[in-house]
Motif scaffolding. Structure first.
Motif, PDB file in Angstrom:
ATOM      1  N   ALA A 136       0.757  -1.218   0.023  1.00  0.00           N
ATOM      2  CA  ALA A 136      -0.046   0.077   0.008  1.00  0.00           C
ATOM      3  C   ALA A 136       0.656   1.187   0.006  1.00  0.00           C
ATOM      4  CB  ALA A 136      -0.789   0.186   1.278  1.00  0.00           C
ATOM      5  N   GLY A 137       1.842   1.316   0.527  1.00  0.00           N
ATOM      6  CA  GLY A 137       2.770   2.719   0.652  1.00  0.00           C
ATOM      7  C   GLY A 137       4.046   2.442   0.459  1.00  0.00           C
ATOM      8  N   PRO A 138       4.901   3.541   0.376  1.00  0.00           N
ATOM      9  CA  PRO A 138       6.382   3.452   0.308  1.00  0.00           C
ATOM     10  C   PRO A 138       7.121   2.734   1.299  1.00  0.00           C
ATOM     11  CG  PRO A 138       5.845   5.619   0.282  1.00  0.00           C
ATOM     12  CD  PRO A 138       4.438   4.791   0.409  1.00  0.00           C
ATOM     13  N   SER A 159       7.504  -2.368   0.717  1.00  0.00           N
ATOM     14  CA  SER A 159       7.559  -2.434  -0.734  1.00  0.00           C
ATOM     15  C   SER A 159       8.959  -2.585  -1.332  1.00  0.00           C
ATOM     16  CB  SER A 159       6.951  -1.212  -1.108  1.00  0.00           C
ATOM     17  OG  SER A 159       7.580  -0.117  -0.891  1.00  0.00           O
ATOM     18  N   THR A 208      11.810  -1.027  -3.368  1.00  0.00           N
ATOM     19  CA  THR A 208      12.346   0.264  -3.892  1.00  0.00           C
ATOM     20  C   THR A 208      13.772   0.225  -4.368  1.00  0.00           C
ATOM     21  OG1 THR A 208      10.858   1.427  -2.216  1.00  0.00           O
ATOM     22  CG2 THR A 208      12.499   2.751  -3.273  1.00  0.00           C
ATOM     23  N   GLY A 237       1.956   6.284 -10.683  1.00  0.00           N
ATOM     24  CA  GLY A 237       2.365   5.667  -9.543  1.00  0.00           C
ATOM     25  C   GLY A 237       2.452   6.725  -8.390  1.00  0.00           C
ATOM     26  N   SER A 243       0.456   8.325  -6.459  1.00  0.00           N
ATOM     27  CA  SER A 243      -0.304   8.176  -5.155  1.00  0.00           C
ATOM     28  C   SER A 243       0.447   7.578  -4.146  1.00  0.00           C
ATOM     29  CB  SER A 243      -1.793   7.301  -5.706  1.00  0.00           C
ATOM     30  OG  SER A 243      -1.242   6.053  -5.985  1.00  0.00           O
ATOM     31  N   ARG A 244       1.154   6.685  -4.571  1.00  0.00           N
ATOM     32  CA  ARG A 244       1.856   5.823  -3.443  1.00  0.00           C
ATOM     33  C   ARG A 244       2.974   6.792  -2.746  1.00  0.00           C
ATOM     34  NH1 ARG A 244       5.177   1.034  -5.385  1.00  0.00           N
ATOM     35  NH2 ARG A 244       5.049   0.530  -3.037  1.00  0.00           N
ATOM     36  N   TYR A 245       3.200   7.738  -3.492  1.00  0.00           N
ATOM     37  CA  TYR A 245       4.442   8.644  -3.042  1.00  0.00           C
ATOM     38  C   TYR A 245       3.743  10.094  -2.730  1.00  0.00           C
ATOM     39  CZ  TYR A 245       6.932   4.766  -5.001  1.00  0.00           C
ATOM     40  OH  TYR A 245       7.298   3.376  -5.050  1.00  0.00           O
ATOM     41  N   ARG A 246       2.774  10.333  -2.516  1.00  0.00           N
ATOM     42  CA  ARG A 246       1.865  11.563  -2.497  1.00  0.00           C
ATOM     43  C   ARG A 246       2.476  12.515  -1.356  1.00  0.00           C
ATOM     44  NH1 ARG A 246      -2.707   8.574  -1.862  1.00  0.00           N
ATOM     45  NH2 ARG A 246      -3.125   8.155   0.552  1.00  0.00           N
TER      46      ARG A 246
END
Length: 168
Positions: A32-34, A38, A40, A64, A66-69
């Motif tokens: 779901a998020g950075p 996940s 990277t 992509g 939104s994952r790093y907003r």
């Protein structure tokens, strides 16, 4: 007799299809998020080339986001109620180890991941790298974080745009 043979072939084909589809491995879900376990990539070294051929158009959008907003919001800087147009240098990393996309190109601003090129853009970009004989190497280009204006009391989304000519 021919009808029975046709029926048998159809049944065998349907059973084979069922077992083939049932036995397929399930795709891994993207976290779901950075920071949530996940994948990277990490850029290493200095860029071998700075692409300066976009003409200030900034017409390649990074996907992509939104994952790093939160990262992108911070990189947009203070811009009041109006829209942001914060300029940065982007690092472009061909990501051959990406478990989700085989031709991925990761994008970093200020050393932080902000997304990926769209698959068709990544392929075009990798072809440009190959023509320059720098396939797989880290390069850079100018980037802009745009958006984030207030509209009806809510902050609009931000987007990262690259000044990169993928047609050339």
């Amino acid at each position: 007799m021919a009808e029975a043979l046709n029926l048998a072939i159809i049944v065998v084909a349907l059973l084979a299809l069922f077992f083939l589809l049932k036995g397929r491995p399930k795709a891994r879900a993207i976290p779901a998020g950075p920071g949530a376990g996940s994948y990277t990539p990490v850029p290493e070294g200095a860029p071998v080339l700075h692409w300066a051929d976009g003409g200030g158009q900034f017409d390649v959008e990074v996907l992509g986001e939104s994952r790093y907003r939160d990262t992108i919001r911070r990189l947009a800087g203070e811009h009041g109620d109006g829209k942001a147009d914060a300029r940065h240098t982007a690092l472009l990393l061909p990501d051959d180890a990406n478990p989700y996309e085989d031709k991925a190109v990761a994008v970093f601003l200020s050393g932080e991941m902000v997304g990926y090129l769209a698959p068709k853009d990544a392929l075009a970009f990798r072809q440009r790298l190959a023509r320059q004989e720098i396939a797989g190497q880290l390069t850079s280009c100018d980037a802009a974080v745009r958006g984030g204006a207030l509209w009806e009391g809510k902050r609009l989304a931000y987007a990262v745009w690259l000044d990169l000519d993928l047609k050339g």
